[in-house]
Scaffold this motif. Structure first.
Motif, PDB file in Angstrom:
ATOM      1  N   MET B   1      33.397  77.485  23.357  1.00  0.00           N
ATOM      2  CA  MET B   1      34.375  76.552  22.773  1.00  0.00           C
ATOM      3  C   MET B   1      34.678  76.946  21.333  1.00  0.00           C
ATOM      4  SD  MET B   1      35.336  74.137  24.876  1.00  0.00           S
ATOM      5  CE  MET B   1      35.694  72.610  23.980  1.00  0.00           C
ATOM      6  N   GLU B   2      35.953  77.076  21.019  1.00  0.00           N
ATOM      7  CA  GLU B   2      36.357  77.438  19.660  1.00  0.00           C
ATOM      8  C   GLU B   2      36.454  76.168  18.813  1.00  0.00           C
ATOM      9  OE1 GLU B   2      36.486  80.703  19.452  1.00  0.00           O
ATOM     10  OE2 GLU B   2      36.288  80.799  21.623  1.00  0.00           O
ATOM     11  N   PRO B   3      36.112  76.260  17.524  1.00  0.00           N
ATOM     12  CA  PRO B   3      36.201  75.072  16.661  1.00  0.00           C
ATOM     13  C   PRO B   3      37.611  74.482  16.667  1.00  0.00           C
ATOM     14  CG  PRO B   3      35.055  76.845  15.545  1.00  0.00           C
ATOM     15  CD  PRO B   3      35.578  77.415  16.820  1.00  0.00           C
ATOM     16  N   LYS B   4      37.669  73.134  16.742  1.00  0.00           N
ATOM     17  CA  LYS B   4      38.960  72.449  16.894  1.00  0.00           C
ATOM     18  C   LYS B   4      39.754  72.368  15.597  1.00  0.00           C
ATOM     19  CE  LYS B   4      38.475  70.116  21.154  1.00  0.00           C
ATOM     20  NZ  LYS B   4      37.865  71.347  21.706  1.00  0.00           N
ATOM     21  N   ASP B   5      39.057  72.497  14.457  1.00  0.00           N
ATOM     22  CA  ASP B   5      39.768  72.333  13.185  1.00  0.00           C
ATOM     23  C   ASP B   5      40.441  73.618  12.699  1.00  0.00           C
ATOM     24  OD1 ASP B   5      37.197  73.415  12.898  1.00  0.00           O
ATOM     25  OD2 ASP B   5      37.116  72.851  10.772  1.00  0.00           O
ATOM     26  N   LEU B   6      40.418  74.653  13.520  1.00  0.00           N
ATOM     27  CA  LEU B   6      40.997  75.935  13.084  1.00  0.00           C
ATOM     28  C   LEU B   6      42.288  76.219  13.841  1.00  0.00           C
ATOM     29  CD1 LEU B   6      37.756  78.148  13.107  1.00  0.00           C
ATOM     30  CD2 LEU B   6      38.591  76.619  11.316  1.00  0.00           C
ATOM     31  N   ARG B   7      43.068  77.144  13.286  1.00  0.00           N
ATOM     32  CA  ARG B   7      44.243  77.653  13.988  1.00  0.00           C
ATOM     33  C   ARG B   7      44.022  79.146  14.247  1.00  0.00           C
ATOM     34  NH1 ARG B   7      48.996  74.815  14.994  1.00  0.00           N
ATOM     35  NH2 ARG B   7      48.623  72.617  14.533  1.00  0.00           N
ATOM     36  N   TYR B   8      44.579  79.621  15.335  1.00  0.00           N
ATOM     37  CA  TYR B   8      44.264  80.984  15.797  1.00  0.00           C
ATOM     38  C   TYR B   8      45.523  81.833  15.964  1.00  0.00           C
ATOM     39  CZ  TYR B   8      39.865  78.661  16.734  1.00  0.00           C
ATOM     40  OH  TYR B   8      38.703  77.949  16.589  1.00  0.00           O
ATOM     41  N   HIS B   9      45.311  83.141  15.865  1.00  0.00           N
ATOM     42  CA  HIS B   9      46.390  84.116  15.915  1.00  0.00           C
ATOM     43  C   HIS B   9      46.110  85.041  17.092  1.00  0.00           C
ATOM     44  CE1 HIS B   9      48.331  87.818  13.853  1.00  0.00           C
ATOM     45  NE2 HIS B   9      49.298  87.013  14.234  1.00  0.00           N
TER      46      HIS B   9
END
Lengths: 367, 128
Positions: B1-9
């Protein structure tokens, strides 16, 4: 993709698998640096069954190998192995190989996976009319490398005779036990490897590969043995300055340029590539393979340019960050006048010139 | 699970926006794919960067991979701890393994980046 007899064992151990010369092989298990450290301090187990194994037998086997390889097979004692090269008529390296003398007229050749078909066809085409029988045993035999300071005592558990008698670059046909006495078989064990550590390679029937692998893993449990992949193998060999076919050598390079003159015996008589190589030896090669260290942090990689005074004077063929030295290290070809130890030049890493110095190989030597 | 508070590219960088600044790092997927990280060529503090631009390099024992910035702005800080301990990126890619802090010049760009759920779906689609 092709799979070795140990494929299921790798998958079960959680290996990360990649395509290597058409083989689905483990690149790493626990991590490249962790596996590297394990081999330098304890012992690592490698599946190298992707390599090719060819036997050469018959009354004319010696004469045949004298002609198709660069080293001297005649002076190689029974029970010993030598590093050698197969060259094309102009001295270019078709493959770098290991020749094992199993008997007066019986040999095993270990060849690179990437050159397997090319070398088998070349050998068949060059085989004389006389009594030489070539057999590609690559599917019948698996190849396992046990490497590291603890490898001798680990080997003793499955193959005491080899552990107690083999000196560097010796080999023996002997009884090998797998996980239990019931799995007894005959194999070839040699004290050879590609890591710079004390180490052994075991050639065993493919059907027995799994029990031998498991037997060695179990025997090495207390010593901290770990399965190791091609990533660690590449890092280990680079620190010792061992050549990697396709990266450091190919048909455009000769053994003399590659610093492997020790594997060429000009005194033994005619062999394929000799006239060109002899001429090159007399004139001195125009380029030479050197080992270099970066003087600042950075990682050299295959294909990067080597420059001096703004001029391209060479090319990097292998590079990585040495865990031992904590420096970027590499192999590369430079014009001969830049090949002396201590010579400085720059490596072009993404358009930035990183200063580097030529060092004497190997980068790492076992104490 | 990736942290929810981040945005990804899609190049596997992440950013964490706080006010007008964004912290940038590489994703867990990226560090796993690279394997042991041995050296990071850092961007320079004070440099102006444009979204999509290459700002550095991550070297692992296996390969070299570019670091791209998914947002425009100015590099205001880099993680100097990584100079001697690049392996921290393997151990903690979303925390102590951050790479650079960027003062955003076009904060609206953030909205175009993937959320954690979208990035997970993107990773799943890449596996096929």
């Amino acid at each position: 993709m092709k799979r070795t007899p140990l494929f299921d064992a790798h998958a079960a151990l959680g290996a990360k698998l990649v395509d290597f010369a058409g083989w689905e092989m483990p690149i790493q298990y626990s991590g490249v640096v962790d596996e590297y450290q394990t081999v330098r301090t304890a012992a690592g187990l490698f599946d190298v069954s992707h390599m090719g194994r060819v036997t050469v037998e018959g009354r004319d086997a010696v004469a045949f190998l004298q002609r198709v390889t660069t080293n001297n097979v005649e002076t190689l004692p029974v029970g010993a192995a030598q590093y050698s090269m197969v060259c094309n008529p102009t001295g270019g390296i078709k493959d770098d190989i290991f020749v094992y003398r199993l008997g007066p007229t019986r040999f095993l050749l270990c060849i690179n996976a990437s050159n397997h078909e090319k070398i088998v066809s070349w050998l068949c085409a060059k085989a004389p009319q006389g009594d030489v029988r070539l057999s590609d045993e690559s599917d019948e035999l698996a190849q396992i490398a046990l490497q590291g300071p603890e490898s001798q005592q680990i080997l003793r558990a499955v193959c005491p005779r080899a552990a107690d008698t083999l000196k560097p670059r010796q080999c023996v046909e002997t009884e090998v036990l797998g996980a239990s006495r019931a799995n007894r078989m005959t194999g070839i064990v040699s004290r050879t490897g590609y890591t710079g550590e004390v180490g052994y390679e075991l050639y065993v029937p493919s059907s027995s590969a799994k029990v031998v692998w498991e037997g060695l893993m179990k025997a090495g449990e207390e010593a901290g043995i770990k399965p190791c992949g091609l990533g660690a193998r590449d890092l280990l060999r680079l620190e010792v300055g061992y050549l990697l076919y396709g990266n450091d050598i190919d048909e455009q390079t000769t053994p003399l340029e590659a610093g492997a003159a020790f594997a060429v015996d000009f005194t033994k008589g005619e062999f394929i590539g000799r006239p060109t190589l002899l001429e090159q030896k007399e004139k001195g090669p125009a380029k030479r393979l050197v080992g270099f260290e970066l003087l600042q942090k950075g990682v050299p990689r295959h294909g990067m340019k080597i420059v001096s005074d703004g001029q391209v004077i060479g090319i990097v063929t292998s590079g990585n960050l040495s865990p031992r030295l904590q420096k970027g290290i590499g192999l590369g070809y430079v014009q001969t006048k830049f090949s002396e130890t201590g010579t400085q030049f720059q490596v072009d890493i993404r358009d930035r010139a990183h200063p580097a110095v030529v060092v004497t190989l190997p980068f790492y030597k076992r104490k | 699970m990736e942290p929810k508070d981040l945005r990804y590219h899609q190049e596997h960088e992440w950013i964490r926006v706080e006010g007008t600044q964004a912290t940038l790092g590489i994703s867990n997927f990226a560090q796993e794919a690279l394997g042991d990280i041995v050296y990071i060529e850092m961007p320079k503090v004070g440099v102006t960067v444009t979204a999509g631009q290459e700002i550095g390099e991550v070297e692992s024992t296996k390969t070299t991979s570019s670091i791209y910035t998914p947002v425009s702005g100015t590099i205001v800080k880099v993680n100097t701890d990584l100079k001697d301990h690049p392996e921290v990126v393997n151990a903690d890619p979303y925390g102590r393994g951050w790479i650079a802090l960027i003062e955003l010049s076009e904060p609206a760009q953030v909205a175009s980046l993937m959320t954690a759920a979208q990035y997970e779906a993107f990773l799943a689609s890449q596996k096929k």
